[in-house]
Every structure is written in C-alpha cells, then in structure tokens.
Design a protein around this motif. Structure first.
Motif, PDB file in Angstrom:
ATOM      1  N   SER A  65       0.827  -1.239  -0.244  1.00 13.67           N
ATOM      2  CA  SER A  65      -0.118  -0.024  -0.095  1.00 13.67           C
ATOM      3  C   SER A  65       0.882   1.202  -0.144  1.00 13.67           C
ATOM      4  O   SER A  65       2.049   1.296   0.872  1.00 13.67           O
ATOM      5  N   VAL A  66       0.349   2.213  -0.803  1.00 21.80           N
ATOM      6  CA  VAL A  66       1.282   3.490  -0.774  1.00 21.80           C
ATOM      7  C   VAL A  66       0.120   4.887  -0.586  1.00 21.80           C
ATOM      8  O   VAL A  66      -0.916   4.642  -0.962  1.00 21.80           O
ATOM      9  N   MET A  67       0.697   5.719   0.223  1.00 19.43           N
ATOM     10  CA  MET A  67       0.032   6.760   0.505  1.00 19.43           C
ATOM     11  C   MET A  67       1.002   8.054   0.284  1.00 19.43           C
ATOM     12  O   MET A  67       2.045   7.965   0.896  1.00 19.43           O
ATOM     13  N   ASN A  68       0.601   9.081  -0.402  1.00 18.96           N
ATOM     14  CA  ASN A  68       1.317  10.260  -0.433  1.00 18.96           C
ATOM     15  C   ASN A  68       1.055  11.271   0.432  1.00 18.96           C
ATOM     16  O   ASN A  68      -0.233  11.265   1.260  1.00 18.96           O
ATOM     17  N   ILE A  69       2.246  12.090   0.701  1.00 16.48           N
ATOM     18  CA  ILE A  69       1.819  13.203   1.672  1.00 16.48           C
ATOM     19  C   ILE A  69       1.965  14.582   0.186  1.00 16.48           C
ATOM     20  O   ILE A  69       3.373  14.752  -0.148  1.00 16.48           O
ATOM     21  N   THR A  70       1.139  15.231   0.380  1.00 16.45           N
ATOM     22  CA  THR A  70       1.133  16.268  -0.691  1.00 16.45           C
ATOM     23  C   THR A  70       1.810  17.617   0.188  1.00 16.45           C
ATOM     24  O   THR A  70       1.254  18.194   1.046  1.00 16.45           O
ATOM     25  N   ASP A  71       3.001  18.156  -0.211  1.00 20.52           N
ATOM     26  CA  ASP A  71       3.698  19.181   0.391  1.00 20.52           C
ATOM     27  C   ASP A  71       4.067  20.092  -0.382  1.00 20.52           C
ATOM     28  O   ASP A  71       4.783  21.048  -0.446  1.00 20.52           O
ATOM     29  N   VAL A  72       3.374  19.998  -1.670  1.00 24.88           N
ATOM     30  CA  VAL A  72       3.790  21.094  -2.670  1.00 24.88           C
ATOM     31  C   VAL A  72       2.604  20.822  -3.807  1.00 24.88           C
ATOM     32  O   VAL A  72       2.265  19.616  -4.186  1.00 24.88           O
ATOM     33  N   GLY A  73       2.221  21.688  -4.715  1.00 29.24           N
ATOM     34  CA  GLY A  73       1.296  21.800  -5.847  1.00 29.24           C
ATOM     35  C   GLY A  73      -0.070  21.778  -5.626  1.00 29.24           C
ATOM     36  O   GLY A  73      -0.657  21.727  -6.763  1.00 29.24           O
ATOM     37  N   ILE A 123       5.126   5.425   2.483  1.00 31.49           N
ATOM     38  CA  ILE A 123       4.417   6.813   2.606  1.00 31.49           C
ATOM     39  C   ILE A 123       5.665   7.690   1.930  1.00 31.49           C
ATOM     40  O   ILE A 123       6.829   7.603   2.383  1.00 31.49           O
ATOM     41  N   SER A 124       4.785   8.418   0.921  1.00 32.43           N
ATOM     42  CA  SER A 124       5.864   9.398   0.172  1.00 32.43           C
ATOM     43  C   SER A 124       5.584  10.610  -0.005  1.00 32.43           C
ATOM     44  O   SER A 124       4.430  11.154  -0.314  1.00 32.43           O
ATOM     45  N   LYS A 125       6.604  11.621   0.343  1.00 36.59           N
ATOM     46  CA  LYS A 125       6.401  12.750  -0.108  1.00 36.59           C
ATOM     47  C   LYS A 125       6.611  13.329  -1.182  1.00 36.59           C
ATOM     48  O   LYS A 125       7.375  13.088  -2.119  1.00 36.59           O
ATOM     49  N   ALA A 126       5.606  14.177  -1.635  1.00 34.15           N
ATOM     50  CA  ALA A 126       5.721  14.863  -3.079  1.00 34.15           C
ATOM     51  C   ALA A 126       6.934  15.502  -3.294  1.00 34.15           C
ATOM     52  O   ALA A 126       7.689  15.202  -4.494  1.00 34.15           O
ATOM     53  N   THR A 127       7.553  16.258  -2.520  1.00 37.61           N
ATOM     54  CA  THR A 127       8.910  16.960  -2.607  1.00 37.61           C
ATOM     55  C   THR A 127       9.886  15.993  -2.896  1.00 37.61           C
ATOM     56  O   THR A 127      11.174  16.156  -3.103  1.00 37.61           O
ATOM     57  N   ASP A 128       9.806  14.577  -2.442  1.00 35.83           N
ATOM     58  CA  ASP A 128      10.955  13.602  -2.615  1.00 35.83           C
ATOM     59  C   ASP A 128      10.973  13.283  -4.058  1.00 35.83           C
ATOM     60  O   ASP A 128      11.809  12.174  -4.302  1.00 35.83           O
ATOM     61  N   ASN A 129      10.055  13.363  -4.950  1.00 38.47           N
ATOM     62  CA  ASN A 129       9.778  12.972  -6.199  1.00 38.47           C
ATOM     63  C   ASN A 129       9.631  13.777  -7.269  1.00 38.47           C
ATOM     64  O   ASN A 129       9.061  13.494  -8.349  1.00 38.47           O
ATOM     65  N   ILE A 130      10.285  14.938  -7.071  1.00 39.73           N
ATOM     66  CA  ILE A 130      10.024  16.077  -8.206  1.00 39.73           C
ATOM     67  C   ILE A 130      10.834  15.684  -9.598  1.00 39.73           C
ATOM     68  O   ILE A 130      10.378  15.842 -10.545  1.00 39.73           O
TER      69      ILE A 130
END
Length: 465
Positions: A65-73, A123-130
């Motif tokens: 299971s994957v859940m994102n953390i939106t910290d930009v955009g 759990i993955s932050k948006a800013t780690d995947n630019i």
C-alpha cells in the motif's frame, strides 16, 4: 481464500477482487495535503482506507500500500487556480513550507494512531519525487498530450478520448464551451496543469526544462503510484470529492503515458455531513480528533461511529449520534473483556459462535459492509459468556480495529452521586417495561438535578450538564 467483492466507481458495479499478482494486492491511497489539521470528515476517509487494508490482510492477502503526502502543488482550488496551499499556510504562519509540512504531518500521524489506523507500507512525500514528476511530464509532452503556455505545461484533454469516464462527464459538451476559458492560452478550460512556472517570489520551486517551477497536484499521484506500484495496480482509493477532477485527471495522464488501463478498481468514501449540512469553518462545525477528546470522547468511539455507516453512504455527524456510539462501544468492550476469564462454551454455543463469525466475515467480504458486521457482532455477544466468545472477538478485531480486548478504564464512582444513579437505574427499568410516562418524569428529575441521560439500544449514559 474467500472472494472479496468491491464496488468499482469506474464501472458502477461490484466486482470480485482479482489481484494482478496474487497473493499481493497493490493499493494507492490519496493522502493529506499537510497545510492544516485534518478534520473528522477527512479522517473518516482514512478509516475507510484502513477497513480495506485490514480486510485484505485478514483474508490472507499481502498488501503493498502506498499513500502520498502532498507538500507542494495543491492549489487553493482543486483545479489550477489560486495559491499553493503550502505556500499560503507558510506565509500566514511565518514558517517555511518544510516546517508547516513537518508539523501537520506529525499531527496527522498522531490522529491515525489514535484511531488505530494501520499505516501503509510506503508513505511518500511529493517533494521527494520532483525529478520523477518532471520526467513524467516530459514524456507526456513528447507524446503530444502536454503543451506549454506562459504559466505552465498543460494536459490537452481533447487528445485523450476517454476523458470523463470516471465521473461520467460529457467531454463534447465541455469542449463546446471552450471559448469561455479564463486562461486564453489554454486549449480548453478543463485542461489541467502538469507543471506550473513559478513567480520569482514563490517559495517552492525547482529547475525544469521549462524554467523554475513546481508540479501540478494531479501529476504527483500518477508519478508516485507508477514509481512504487508500476504501470498497473489493483486498487486506488480516495474521497468522492476526488472523482470529478483529481482522479479523472490522474486517469488521463497515467493512461496517456502507458497506453492502457492502469488501475483495476477505484474505490471512494462518501462525505461526512454535520447536523445534516456541510462542514464549514464559517458555521463553526469543523471538528478535529483533539476537539472530540477535549469533549470527553475516545477516538475509538469515533471509529465505531464511522463503522456504523457504510463507506459509500453519507455519514451525518451529530453529538447525539456520537454519544450513542460511545455508549454502545463502551458496552461492547465491557461485555467482551468480561468473557476473558469466563468458562468454556457448550457445543451449542460454539456452533452459534461459528455461525456469527462466518456472517461477520461474509458481510465484510461484500464491499466492506461493516454496519452489517457490527450487527452480527452484537448478536454474538448476547450469547452466554465464555472464553471462546472472547477469543473469537479478539480475532475479529483484526478486521474492526476497535481494541475490543481491552477493558474500559472505570471512572470514579464519586463522579455521579448515588441518588442520581438510582434515579437513572429506575428510569432505565421503566424504559425496559415501556412505561414511557414514568421514564419521562424521571428524566425531568435528572434534568432538575443537572444531569443529562443519553439513551442507546444497549443502555444509557449519564453526563453532568
């Protein structure tokens, strides 16, 4: 292994779960935009997501299971209008976007723990995947789906013939109104941003082939699901508010890139209402878990409240409803924990226990019908107290997540005077005998003494006014 059926928003029907690579079930869940506190309406969606993951694990599946953390955009509009929510919060609170994200992420995960919500494996932050997002956008431009304007890179929805298939919107009607576009450089008003060019004073920006900028909200989820789950995965979850824009746009950009269907099952949790209406700061009815705790409610009583309504139905939050749920939940835990040291069951009781367990499991297998499962659980705890009932409930709690094995912390008896408790007991007996006149008279006595009585199907609760 039992067959699980889930309602697919895309096809508008229940479908058997058929994992791409059994026994693993791959899921992606839209996570929070961490610019503010999550309210109970947001958290209801994460309870639903937890119900799904618990059901998969209970019935023998491995979950990725994957859940994102939106910290930009994520802009202040769910489309492409307004400020970035993170930048706006940072400016108002005189902090950096990173400080804002870290603070509200910590509060969010604390709330999940209090609600006994299991965390996804990733759990993955948006800013780690630019860099991955930029690569995704570049490919869409190369394929002819993306085009550049003065303020960003946009997805041309007219190039994706199936646009609107999730929300069932009519793209031809939408295209006919293209001349009313606010942004004159957009080919169609519903074309959405893949990448936004940043103003010089924008706090969050990265170098890209199109100059300094930041990702669009929708591209984040498509990029992270592809990175961690590949070009096909089993289930995508979120709230119903994501259907018409965010998830519709996810489908368009992901399938445009891959050339095939990416998500097999789309599952959505319905809205929470408050006193029959919309939750709104202006109405003063936006509540957090901290608010409920301050009013004396257990977070798990709120979880129980959520489980009483199917995830695809609107849930109307009222404090009367939460009071009833809290009373029932406390009673349920008391009954179950009281069976721990009870004698063993007779053969007849064991057979009835087994029947209830099967009925509970069958209810959950049918599109997570936890309200029906709870009804069966109440039927089960009415059986004679026995150790096997306790053991069965503890096993079933892997599905429910209600910590049914834990006894309640008893409040000091001095909290309520003996004469008040005696009147309440007398009133309860009157209700049991359907002597409504006497019940009403005794309620009035309690009221005059400064106490409110809260009735439920399983008992009552006294509270000082």
């Amino acid at each position: 292994m039992k067959t699980l059926k889930f309602y697919n928003t895309l096809t508008r029907k229940k479908e058997d779960l058929a994992p791409i690579a059994p026994p693993v079930v791959t899921t992606y869940s839209c996570g929070p935009t961490v610019y503010n506190y999550a309210h109970i309406g947001n958290l209801r969606t994460y309870v639903f997501m937890d119900e799904l993951r618990r059901a998969l694990k209970y019935f023998g599946y491995d979950t990725k299971s994957v859940m994102n953390i939106t910290d930009v955009g994520h802009l202040t509009s769910d489309g492409d209008d307004g400020e970035d929510k993170m930048q706006s919060a940072a400016e108002k609170q005189h902090k950096t976007p990173e400080e804002i994200a870290n603070f509200y992420s910590e509060v969010f995960f604390k709330d999940l723990a209090r609600l006994n919500i299991l965390l996804p494996e990733i759990i993955s932050k948006a800013t780690d995947n630019i860099s991955e997002m930029i690569e995704f956008v570049e490919k869409l431009v190369e394929l002819g789906y993306g085009y550049e304007t003065d303020d960003g890179i946009y997805f041309d929805i007219s190039k994706f013939s199936e646009y609107g298939k999730l929300s069932r919107c009519n793209i031809e009607d939408a295209l006919a109104g293209a001349r009313v576009a606010v942004n004159a450089q957009k080919r169609h008003p519903a074309d959405f941003a893949l990448w936004k060019k940043a103003e010089k004073n924008h706090i969050m920006q990265w170098a890209s082939p199109w100059g300094m900028g930041y990702p669009g909200w929708h591209i984040e989820c498509s990029t992270m699901s592809k990175k961690f789950l590949g070009d096909r995965f089993d289930i995508h979850t979120g709230g119903v508010d994501h259907i018409p824009i965010h998830h519709e746009n996810e489908i368009a950009q992901s399938e445009a890139l891959e050339g095939h269907r990416v998500v097999n099952l789309w599952m959505h949790g319905e809205f929470m209402l408050v006193d029959g209406g919309k939750m709104s700061k202006s109405l003063g009815n936006v509540y957090t878990i901290d608010d409920l705790v301050e009013k004396g409610y257990s977070p798990l009583a709120f979880r129980y409240f959520c489980l009483n309504t199917h995830y695809r139905n609107k849930l109307n939050f009222t404090f009367d409803g939460l009071n009833g749920a809290a009373t029932a939940y406390n009673r349920l835990r008391t009954l179950i924990s009281g069976c721990k040291d009870a004698p063993h069951a007779s053969r007849d009781v064991l057979e009835k226990l087994a029947a209830h367990r099967v009925a509970i499991e069958d209810a959950v297998c049918d599109d997570l019908n936890f309200p029906l499962a709870l009804g069966e659980l109440w039927g089960m705890v009415k059986l004679p107290a026995c150790r096997e009932l306790y053991d069965t409930a503890v096993k079933l709690d892997d599905l429910l997540g209600l910590e049914l094995h834990k006894p309640l912390e008893q409040k000091p008896a001095a909290d309520i005077p003996e004469n008040v408790k005696a009147i309440a007991e007398k009133r309860f007996a009157a209700r049991q005998n359907k002597n409504w006149a006497e019940s009403d008279a005794l309620r009035a006595e309690l009221d005059a003494l400064g106490y409110t009585v809260l009735d439920s199907k399983t008992g009552y609760e006294l509270k000082k006014k």
